[in-house]
Design an enzyme around this catalytic site. Sequence first.
Site, PDB file in Angstrom:
ATOM      1  N   LYS A 263      34.451 -47.395   9.147  1.00 27.75           N
ATOM      2  CA  LYS A 263      33.162 -47.150   9.816  1.00 27.75           C
ATOM      3  C   LYS A 263      32.179 -46.572   8.800  1.00 27.75           C
ATOM      4  CE  LYS A 263      34.667 -47.761  14.264  1.00 27.75           C
ATOM      5  NZ  LYS A 263      36.045 -47.371  14.174  1.00 27.75           N
TER       6      LYS A 263
ATOM      7  N   ALA B  13      45.660 -49.355  25.262  1.00 28.71           N
ATOM      8  CA  ALA B  13      45.555 -47.903  25.456  1.00 28.71           C
ATOM      9  C   ALA B  13      44.216 -47.483  26.066  1.00 28.71           C
ATOM     10  CB  ALA B  13      45.767 -47.200  24.126  1.00 28.71           C
ATOM     11  N   GLN B  14      43.135 -48.202  25.774  1.00 30.69           N
ATOM     12  CA  GLN B  14      41.822 -47.798  26.294  1.00 30.69           C
ATOM     13  C   GLN B  14      41.472 -48.503  27.612  1.00 30.69           C
ATOM     14  OE1 GLN B  14      38.631 -47.217  23.287  1.00 30.69           O
ATOM     15  NE2 GLN B  14      40.187 -47.845  21.817  1.00 30.69           N
ATOM     16  N   GLY B  15      42.371 -49.323  28.097  1.00 31.37           N
ATOM     17  CA  GLY B  15      42.197 -49.821  29.467  1.00 31.37           C
ATOM     18  C   GLY B  15      41.943 -51.306  29.662  1.00 31.37           C
TER      19      GLY B  15
HETATM   20  O1  C5P Z   1      45.047 -47.684  19.798  1.00 38.97           O
HETATM   21  P1  C5P Z   1      43.837 -48.482  20.185  1.00 38.97           P
HETATM   22  O2  C5P Z   1      44.164 -49.896  20.617  1.00 38.97           O
HETATM   23  O3  C5P Z   1      42.941 -47.780  21.155  1.00 38.97           O
HETATM   24  O4  C5P Z   1      43.026 -48.632  18.805  1.00 38.97           O
HETATM   25  C1  C5P Z   1      41.719 -49.135  18.751  1.00 38.97           C
HETATM   26  C2  C5P Z   1      41.219 -49.092  17.327  1.00 38.97           C
HETATM   27  O5  C5P Z   1      39.914 -49.671  17.272  1.00 38.97           O
HETATM   28  C3  C5P Z   1      41.091 -47.691  16.741  1.00 38.97           C
HETATM   29  O6  C5P Z   1      41.327 -47.789  15.343  1.00 38.97           O
HETATM   30  C4  C5P Z   1      39.634 -47.336  16.988  1.00 38.97           C
HETATM   31  O7  C5P Z   1      39.151 -46.414  16.040  1.00 38.97           O
HETATM   32  C5  C5P Z   1      38.965 -48.700  16.798  1.00 38.97           C
HETATM   33  N1  C5P Z   1      37.670 -48.912  17.454  1.00 38.97           N
HETATM   34  C6  C5P Z   1      37.466 -48.685  18.798  1.00 38.97           C
HETATM   35  N2  C5P Z   1      36.223 -48.920  19.342  1.00 38.97           N
HETATM   36  C7  C5P Z   1      35.217 -49.381  18.596  1.00 38.97           C
HETATM   37  C8  C5P Z   1      35.407 -49.628  17.239  1.00 38.97           C
HETATM   38  C9  C5P Z   1      36.669 -49.392  16.701  1.00 38.97           C
HETATM   39  O8  C5P Z   1      38.402 -48.308  19.512  1.00 38.97           O
HETATM   40  N3  C5P Z   1      34.061 -49.700  19.134  1.00 38.97           N
END
Ligand code: C5P
Length: 208
Positions: free
Chosen positions: A58, A162-164
Site C-alpha cells: 500500500k 474472513a471479511q464476509g
Molecule cells: O485474510 P483476508 O482474506 O481478510 O486478507 C485480505 C488481504 O487483502 C489483507 O492482506 C488485506 O490487507 C488486503 N486488503 C483488503 N482490503 C483492501 C485492500 C487490501 O482486505 N481494500
Amino acid sequence: MRRIILSIDEPISKEKLVEMEDGLAAVKVGWPLILSIGVDGVNKLLTGLGLKKIFDLKLADIDNTMNLIVEKLKPMADAFIAHSFIGVRGSLGSLNLQGRELYLVLSMSHPGWNESFYPYLREVAMEVNPEGLVAPATRPSVIRKVREDFPTKVVISPGVGAQGAEPGDAICSGADYEIMGRAIYLSERPVEKLREITKKMEDRLYEC
Ligand code: C5P
C-alpha cells in the site's frame, strides 16, 4: 481459469504453497509477512514459484521514498499495490516501477471506509493508468462502478472469506480475481480448503 490470489499475511510452509500453486492465479504478500520472516525469508518462500507475486505494501508516500522501496523488492516482485489518494505530482506520477505492474487501491474492504473518496481516487487512477485496480468484495456495488468506469482494467478484489464475502461474489459483480488470505492459510488443511473454495466459486460463477 485460475481466479484466486492467495494473500499470505502470516508464515506458511513452502511445501504447502507449492501444493497450492496449480490452484492459484497469484500470491500477494505485504508488511505482516515481511515483518515476520524478513525480506530474505519472503525471497526464499517465493523463489521458484511459477505465480505472479504481488507486493501489497500500500505504497503511499513521496516518489523518492516509494522508489527506494521498489528498488529493494523488485528482484522478487511482479507487481506493487499503491494507494491512489497520494495523487500524481511528486508521487505516483514519478513512481519508477522498472517494468513491474501497478495496482491502485480505489476502495477498501473494511466497514469504516469512507466511499465518498471515490470520485477523487477515480480521477487519479484515470491519470496514472495502472495495470489494475483493487476494489472490495464486501461492496459489490463499488465493484460494479469500478468495472463501469474502468472497463479494460484488471480488477482484484479482497474481502472474501474472513471479511464476509462469499467466493465468486466479487467476480459476479465484475472483478477478475478474488484475494483470500485467512480463509485459506488459517485452515487446518489449506490445500483442501483451497480446493473447496474453488469448487464453491465455480458453482457461484455458473449461476451469475
Ligand atoms: O485474510 P483476508 O482474506 O481478510 O486478507 C485480505 C488481504 O487483502 C489483507 O492482506 C488485506 O490487507 C488486503 N486488503 C483488503 N482490503 C483492501 C485492500 C487490501 O482486505 N481494500
